[in-house]
Motif scaffolding. Structure first.
Motif, short mmCIF file in Angstrom:
data_model
loop_
_atom_site.label_atom_id
_atom_site.label_comp_id
_atom_site.label_asym_id
_atom_site.label_seq_id
_atom_site.Cartn_x
_atom_site.Cartn_y
_atom_site.Cartn_z
N GLY A 14 0.80 -1.22 0.00
CA GLY A 14 0.00 0.00 0.00
C GLY A 14 0.83 1.27 0.00
O GLY A 14 2.06 1.25 0.15
N THR A 15 0.13 2.38 -0.16
CA THR A 15 0.74 3.70 -0.30
C THR A 15 0.29 4.61 0.82
O THR A 15 -0.87 4.61 1.21
N LEU A 16 1.22 5.40 1.32
CA LEU A 16 0.92 6.46 2.28
C LEU A 16 1.27 7.78 1.64
O LEU A 16 2.36 7.94 1.07
N LEU A 17 0.35 8.73 1.74
CA LEU A 17 0.57 10.07 1.21
C LEU A 17 0.50 11.06 2.37
O LEU A 17 -0.53 11.16 3.05
N ILE A 18 1.59 11.76 2.61
CA ILE A 18 1.67 12.75 3.67
C ILE A 18 1.75 14.14 3.05
O ILE A 18 2.60 14.39 2.19
N ILE A 19 0.87 15.03 3.46
CA ILE A 19 0.91 16.43 3.03
C ILE A 19 1.14 17.27 4.28
O ILE A 19 0.35 17.21 5.23
N THR A 20 2.22 18.03 4.29
CA THR A 20 2.60 18.70 5.53
C THR A 20 3.47 19.92 5.26
O THR A 20 4.12 20.01 4.22
N ARG A 21 3.49 20.82 6.20
CA ARG A 21 4.52 21.86 6.21
C ARG A 21 5.85 21.23 6.57
O ARG A 21 5.92 20.23 7.29
N ASP A 22 6.91 21.84 6.06
CA ASP A 22 8.26 21.33 6.25
C ASP A 22 9.09 22.35 7.01
O ASP A 22 8.92 23.56 6.85
N ARG A 23 9.99 21.84 7.86
CA ARG A 23 10.96 22.73 8.49
C ARG A 23 12.35 22.20 8.21
O ARG A 23 12.56 21.00 8.05
N ASP A 24 13.31 23.11 8.17
CA ASP A 24 14.64 22.78 7.68
C ASP A 24 15.58 22.23 8.75
O ASP A 24 16.70 21.82 8.43
N ASN A 25 15.17 22.23 10.00
CA ASN A 25 16.06 21.74 11.04
C ASN A 25 15.25 21.08 12.13
O ASN A 25 14.02 21.01 12.05
N ASP A 26 15.92 20.57 13.14
CA ASP A 26 15.25 19.83 14.20
C ASP A 26 14.96 20.66 15.44
O ASP A 26 14.59 20.12 16.48
N SER A 27 15.14 21.98 15.35
CA SER A 27 14.77 22.83 16.48
C SER A 27 13.26 22.86 16.61
O SER A 27 12.53 22.69 15.64
N GLU A 28 12.78 23.08 17.82
CA GLU A 28 11.34 23.05 18.05
C GLU A 28 10.70 24.33 17.54
O GLU A 28 11.04 25.43 17.98
N PRO A 29 9.74 24.22 16.61
CA PRO A 29 9.12 25.42 16.06
C PRO A 29 7.99 25.92 16.96
O PRO A 29 7.50 25.20 17.83
N GLU A 30 7.59 27.15 16.73
CA GLU A 30 6.40 27.67 17.40
C GLU A 30 5.17 27.17 16.64
O GLU A 30 5.18 27.02 15.43
N GLY A 31 4.11 26.94 17.34
CA GLY A 31 2.91 26.44 16.67
C GLY A 31 1.69 26.64 17.55
O GLY A 31 1.80 27.24 18.62
N PRO A 32 0.56 26.10 17.14
CA PRO A 32 0.40 25.29 15.93
C PRO A 32 0.28 26.14 14.68
O PRO A 32 -0.05 27.30 14.79
#
Length: 225
Positions: A164-182
């Motif tokens: 089977g196939t999984l399709l993920i649609i998401t925002r991307d961040r360039d590093n592993d630091s914790e972003p502000e959100g949501p």
């Protein structure tokens, strides 16, 4: 996306999400938001009342024979992606943690063949494990904080059938630091966690939203037979 909403709505979303985090129930705020919208999709930041265009382009670019194939839409919101897959011939199940959202879907699409149901990433039906030929997750992982991310990734990966196939649609961040959100965009390291659960990345498509300033990804994975 959040950037396209009035400041008051962005503030409301952040306040609700923070309250849920303080109560150690990171997904509780979704039903509150849907309920307080009182049928006005404009009060739901991610509700476009149309399928995501990168899902449509993915479907259009492939010679898919969906008849007899099952699809699952996680965190389905108001149902537009689920309806698109059903219209293409998939046998579709779609869940959301919000009972209000699921009732809204059934009201919008009263004759729909989609099996709409209430479901929770943290307590999914065990019978769903390995049962779906296509699983789509559109912007759900990014709506949950980093401390539960690995758990959600494992839960989503487990739904994909052999081959089977999984399709993920998401925002991307360039590093592993914790972003502000949501939302909290996904890092490459987080996306790579799907490989730990038997899914190989097949294709990655980069696109931008929010006045072409917000980097996003559509990532296709496949489970081996």
């Amino acid at each position: 996306m959040f950037e396209q909403q009035p400041q008051t709505l962005r503030e409301k979303v952040q306040k609700l999400a923070n309250q849920s985090l303080e109560q150690s129930d990171p997904s509780a705020w979704f039903d509150i938001l849907y309920a307080e919208a009182q049928g006005d999709a404009g009060q739901v930041p991610w509700a476009k009342l149309s399928p995501h265009p990168v899902l449509e382009s993915w479907l259009n670019d492939r010679a898919i024979t969906p008849e007899g194939r099952s699809a699952l839409v996680t965190g389905c919101g108001l149902g537009d992606d689920a309806e698109t897959l059903a219209a293409r011939g998939f046998e579709v199940t779609a869940f959301d943690i919000s009972p209000t959202a699921i009732a809204w879907c059934r009201q919008r699409f009263p004759d729909s063949p989609v099996n709409y149901c209430v479901g929770d990433f943290f307590n999914l039906d065990p019978a769903w494990r390995g049962q779906f030929d296509l699983v789509e997750d559109c912007r759900n992982i990014q709506a949950l904080p980093l401390n539960v991310r690995s758990q959600v990734i494992e839960a989503i990966a487990a739904l994909v059938a052999p081959g089977g196939t999984l399709l993920i649609i998401t925002r991307d961040r360039d590093n592993d630091s914790e972003p502000e959100g949501p939302p909290w965009p996904l890092s490459d390291a987080e996306l790579a966690e799907f490989s730990q659960w038997g899914l190989a990345e097949i294709q990655r498509h980069e696109f931008f939203d929010g006045d072409n300033t917000i980097k996003q990804l559509r990532v296709e994975y496949r489970r081996s037979h």
